[in-house]
Scaffold this motif. Structure first.
Motif, PDB file in Angstrom:
ATOM      1  N   ALA B  96       6.389  -0.434  -6.012  1.00  0.00           N
ATOM      2  CA  ALA B  96       6.762   0.709  -5.181  1.00  0.00           C
ATOM      3  C   ALA B  96       7.849   1.609  -5.793  1.00  0.00           C
ATOM      4  N   PRO B  97       8.907   1.016  -6.385  1.00  0.00           N
ATOM      5  CA  PRO B  97       9.957   1.877  -6.951  1.00  0.00           C
ATOM      6  C   PRO B  97       9.425   2.882  -7.971  1.00  0.00           C
ATOM      7  N   ALA B  98       8.354   2.519  -8.661  1.00  0.00           N
ATOM      8  CA  ALA B  98       7.786   3.430  -9.665  1.00  0.00           C
ATOM      9  C   ALA B  98       6.780   4.392  -9.041  1.00  0.00           C
ATOM     10  N   HIS B  99       6.519   4.237  -7.739  1.00  0.00           N
ATOM     11  CA  HIS B  99       5.540   5.089  -7.059  1.00  0.00           C
ATOM     12  C   HIS B  99       6.136   5.676  -5.780  1.00  0.00           C
ATOM     13  N   PRO B 100       7.093   6.606  -5.924  1.00  0.00           N
ATOM     14  CA  PRO B 100       7.699   7.208  -4.718  1.00  0.00           C
ATOM     15  C   PRO B 100       6.661   7.873  -3.811  1.00  0.00           C
ATOM     16  N   GLU B 101       5.537   8.324  -4.411  1.00  0.00           N
ATOM     17  CA  GLU B 101       4.513   9.011  -3.604  1.00  0.00           C
ATOM     18  C   GLU B 101       3.860   8.081  -2.581  1.00  0.00           C
ATOM     19  N   TRP B 102       3.969   6.757  -2.774  1.00  0.00           N
ATOM     20  CA  TRP B 102       3.357   5.809  -1.844  1.00  0.00           C
ATOM     21  C   TRP B 102       4.004   5.856  -0.455  1.00  0.00           C
ATOM     22  N   ARG B 103       5.259   6.331  -0.394  1.00  0.00           N
ATOM     23  CA  ARG B 103       5.947   6.348   0.902  1.00  0.00           C
ATOM     24  C   ARG B 103       5.219   7.199   1.932  1.00  0.00           C
ATOM     25  N   ASP B 104       4.450   8.179   1.423  1.00  0.00           N
ATOM     26  CA  ASP B 104       3.736   9.071   2.358  1.00  0.00           C
ATOM     27  C   ASP B 104       2.216   8.944   2.231  1.00  0.00           C
ATOM     28  N   LYS B 105       1.767   7.917   1.516  1.00  0.00           N
ATOM     29  CA  LYS B 105       0.342   7.850   1.217  1.00  0.00           C
ATOM     30  C   LYS B 105      -0.228   6.525   1.698  1.00  0.00           C
ATOM     31  N   GLU B 106      -1.249   6.594   2.568  1.00  0.00           N
ATOM     32  CA  GLU B 106      -1.927   5.377   3.013  1.00  0.00           C
ATOM     33  C   GLU B 106      -2.892   4.895   1.937  1.00  0.00           C
ATOM     34  N   PRO B 107      -3.127   3.625   1.859  1.00  0.00           N
ATOM     35  CA  PRO B 107      -2.636   2.542   2.729  1.00  0.00           C
ATOM     36  C   PRO B 107      -1.249   2.026   2.354  1.00  0.00           C
ATOM     37  N   PHE B 108      -0.663   2.627   1.294  1.00  0.00           N
ATOM     38  CA  PHE B 108       0.595   2.078   0.779  1.00  0.00           C
ATOM     39  C   PHE B 108       1.752   2.229   1.763  1.00  0.00           C
ATOM     40  N   ALA B 109       1.801   3.382   2.434  1.00  0.00           N
ATOM     41  CA  ALA B 109       2.911   3.645   3.350  1.00  0.00           C
ATOM     42  C   ALA B 109       3.008   2.547   4.410  1.00  0.00           C
ATOM     43  N   SER B 110       1.884   2.243   5.051  1.00  0.00           N
ATOM     44  CA  SER B 110       1.896   1.201   6.086  1.00  0.00           C
ATOM     45  C   SER B 110       2.247  -0.157   5.497  1.00  0.00           C
ATOM     46  N   LEU B 111       1.700  -0.447   4.332  1.00  0.00           N
ATOM     47  CA  LEU B 111       1.981  -1.728   3.682  1.00  0.00           C
ATOM     48  C   LEU B 111       3.467  -1.899   3.457  1.00  0.00           C
ATOM     49  N   LEU B 112       4.082  -0.844   2.939  1.00  0.00           N
ATOM     50  CA  LEU B 112       5.503  -0.937   2.599  1.00  0.00           C
ATOM     51  C   LEU B 112       6.372  -1.041   3.844  1.00  0.00           C
ATOM     52  N   GLN B 113       5.811  -0.596   4.982  1.00  0.00           N
ATOM     53  CA  GLN B 113       6.527  -0.764   6.250  1.00  0.00           C
ATOM     54  C   GLN B 113       6.184  -2.098   6.894  1.00  0.00           C
ATOM     55  N   GLY B 114       5.383  -2.915   6.189  1.00  0.00           N
ATOM     56  CA  GLY B 114       5.066  -4.250   6.696  1.00  0.00           C
ATOM     57  C   GLY B 114       3.920  -4.285   7.684  1.00  0.00           C
ATOM     58  N   ASP B 115       3.239  -3.153   7.849  1.00  0.00           N
ATOM     59  CA  ASP B 115       2.147  -3.107   8.828  1.00  0.00           C
ATOM     60  C   ASP B 115       0.805  -3.271   8.101  1.00  0.00           C
ATOM     61  N   VAL B 116       0.464  -4.520   7.799  1.00  0.00           N
ATOM     62  CA  VAL B 116      -0.747  -4.815   7.038  1.00  0.00           C
ATOM     63  C   VAL B 116      -1.990  -4.371   7.809  1.00  0.00           C
ATOM     64  N   ALA B 117      -2.001  -4.637   9.113  1.00  0.00           N
ATOM     65  CA  ALA B 117      -3.178  -4.304   9.921  1.00  0.00           C
ATOM     66  C   ALA B 117      -3.483  -2.810   9.843  1.00  0.00           C
ATOM     67  N   LYS B 118      -2.439  -1.999   9.957  1.00  0.00           N
ATOM     68  CA  LYS B 118      -2.639  -0.555   9.908  1.00  0.00           C
ATOM     69  C   LYS B 118      -3.124  -0.122   8.519  1.00  0.00           C
ATOM     70  N   ALA B 119      -2.551  -0.746   7.491  1.00  0.00           N
ATOM     71  CA  ALA B 119      -2.956  -0.414   6.122  1.00  0.00           C
ATOM     72  C   ALA B 119      -4.436  -0.714   5.910  1.00  0.00           C
ATOM     73  N   LEU B 120      -4.868  -1.851   6.432  1.00  0.00           N
ATOM     74  CA  LEU B 120      -6.251  -2.265   6.215  1.00  0.00           C
ATOM     75  C   LEU B 120      -7.220  -1.591   7.174  1.00  0.00           C
ATOM     76  N   ALA B 121      -6.677  -0.825   8.137  1.00  0.00           N
ATOM     77  CA  ALA B 121      -7.551  -0.112   9.068  1.00  0.00           C
ATOM     78  C   ALA B 121      -8.436   0.877   8.316  1.00  0.00           C
ATOM     79  N   GLY B 122      -7.999   1.274   7.128  1.00  0.00           N
ATOM     80  CA  GLY B 122      -8.807   2.168   6.304  1.00  0.00           C
ATOM     81  C   GLY B 122     -10.053   1.503   5.732  1.00  0.00           C
ATOM     82  N   GLY B 123     -10.226   0.222   6.032  1.00  0.00           N
ATOM     83  CA  GLY B 123     -11.447  -0.476   5.637  1.00  0.00           C
ATOM     84  C   GLY B 123     -11.576  -0.665   4.135  1.00  0.00           C
ATOM     85  N   GLU B 124     -12.834  -0.666   3.699  1.00  0.00           N
ATOM     86  CA  GLU B 124     -13.150  -0.959   2.305  1.00  0.00           C
ATOM     87  C   GLU B 124     -12.407  -0.026   1.351  1.00  0.00           C
TER      88      GLU B 124
END
Lengths: 336, 336
Positions: B96-124
């Motif tokens: 994550a530190p090398a990818h600041p853009e992930w903070r606003d980009k799904e599924p990474f944003a949710s993952l980094l906030q600890g919300d795995v379910a929301k991240a995986l809601a994007g499916g395959e």
């Protein structure tokens, strides 16, 4: 039992033991009888000694003793054309009655008139058409049966020998020698994986799971309640040149410590293998014997060995001079 | 030495021999100590006896004794999520530190906030994005190092056990039992082939060349004179459902005689395996133990076993009831 008799028995046992030990010694010294003494044979034996000498810095555990062999031109002949192409041509003839349209359609029309050169003038596209027409649209079981029946009777157009007799006797000895020293031997060929698997165990002692090659896609289907894999007319993987390290990694999952090839198609496999840590071995079979086999290298359309020769010199890979290094060429001539 | 003393020595040797023979016998009778006596254990032993009994009609030569095992849910646990997903999540955090853009980009944003379910809601698509970001764009050697270091310290989020302790002790015994009877054991998993290979030898006794799984493409390159394989952000093969028989055929080149799975993703592998000639064996691990492991089947999003249960009944495949058939579940609990 008298002490004297007892001693005699011991003496006889001792004599037998010495005789037997002598035999073992002789066998061990002559694992490669078709290889003439010289730098190639010496390099092979030295490499095997290095990796099998326990406690030495160069020792490799058996799990890491992975050796990969190209097939066409390395384990068996590849002239005047790849043997798999002979198979495809025979299949075109066998299938022709069911394909009247082939009489007017290239590359089939030329093939059926016996003009292979004209048929192959279409290049890669023509070859692909022939392969797909002869290798696809059947189950894997059906294809295996066709290959098995064909290889049992196929004769070489020049020598009239069975194709399986045109494997190189020195390479058969090398395969055995490596396996006797704990190596696992794999084929890594540009040829079709399913064209080789039906006969590699009998001919090379290499089981199907240790054969890597080019492939077409397959699809799982249930036909009349029976699960089958159908061969599709679609390329899956070309196991040649830069594809060889990819295929090796995909199938084996670790880097070999020895690689054997004969053409520029094997160059990346030798590069990948010999760049690993520890002692590594790269070997090129150089076709130099026009009298007993064929002589070809830098300018050949089949089995071109050009850049590979330069790289071999640069990296110190062993280059087998077929004419001087091998006292027997074909298994068919070895009387084995 | 006195005759008496001589006799005593013999007696002691005899006693030792009998003790040792008794031990051997006991070991042989108890190759599967974590399996309770019952129909599942009996079916396994009967199958192995059938194919190893020389001269019998059901005998199979060792070369044909190929057994294939699914991994997630069959050899180790798969709840509350596939362990490879735990790996991917840890990698996202590490990168994550090398990818600041992930903070606003799904599924990474949710993952980094600890919300795995929301991240995986994007499916395959979301899963693919995570896999590619964490598994690709490095050499195969670099990826192997990352996996090796991760698995050495990764803990299960619920049990806090090392993940490699959450392999099933009864299945470890089964792997050993089959190998002791001449079987070659393979993994055939929907999981990533290169995610498994670094640790399957140590954990399951299965070498990398006997691991089949899903893969991304790789490309051979020479970087600064050093040959490498670069992992590309592109799917090569999905080894799941109808892909499993395809993967088996591609890697092994012959049909297994025994297949072990736990979900509908293994159904085609069991169909393909058990439809072959001669005695065949299919087995499903049924997760029925909510107290010691997890209980799930027809309605589970992970390891769904629905059609497979019906097919198992129809074909007479063995269905392991984890709760009653296994007296120990995890290797970590076996004290081994």
């Amino acid at each position: 039992m008298q002490p004297h008799s007892h001693h005699s028995h011991l003496s006889i046992l001792l004599v037998f033991f010495l005789l037997f030990a002598g035999t073992l010694q002789a066998v061990e010294d002559d694992s490669l009888p078709s290889w003439n003494d010289g730098s190639s044979k010496q390099a092979i034996i030295e490499f095997v000694n290095q990796v099998t000498r326990e406690g030495s810095e160069t020792f490799m555990p058996t799990a890491e003793r992975i050796a990969v062999f190209d097939n066409d031109g390395t384990l068996w002949a590849e002239q005047p054309m790849y043997f798999q192409l002979l198979f495809a041509l025979d299949r075109v003839k066998a299938l022709a009655p069911a394909h009247p349209e082939w009489r007017d359609k290239e590359p089939f029309a030329s093939l059926l008139q016996g003009d292979v050169a004209k048929a192959l003038a279409g290049g890669e596209h023509a070859i692909l058409e022939i392969v797909m027409a002869t290798h696809a649209n059947m189950t894997t079981g059906e294809f295996e049966t066709i290959v098995t029946e064909w290889i049992a009777q196929a004769k070489h157009p020049k020598t009239q020998q069975p194709l399986t007799g045109m494997v190189y006797q020195p390479m058969l000895e090398l395969l055995d020698y490596l396996r006797d020293n704990g190596f696992k031997t794999f084929i890594v060929s540009g040829g079709g994986i399913e064209f080789m698997r039906p006969w590699t165990q009998a001919v090379y002692g290499i089981p199907p799971e240790q054969v890597i090659g080019s492939s077409i896609k397959t699809r799982f289907e249930i036909q009349d309640g029976n699960p089958v894999l159908v061969r599709l007319p679609e390329i899956n993987f070309i196991d040649d040149k830069a594809g060889k390290p990819v295929g090796i990694h995909q199938h084996i999952g670790r880097r070999p410590i020895a690689a054997f090839g004969n053409s520029d198609g094997d160059l990346q496999m030798l590069q990948w293998t010999t760049a690993g840590d520890g002692v590594r071995f790269g070997l090129y079979v150089h076709h130099t014997d026009a009298a007993r086999e064929w002589a070809y290298d830098r300018d050949s359309s089949i089995g071109k060995l050009d850049k590979g020769l330069d790289e071999a010199a640069k990296h110190g890979w062993t280059v087998v001079d077929m004419k001087t290094d091998w006292n027997t060429i074909f298994a068919a001539d070895a009387g084995s």
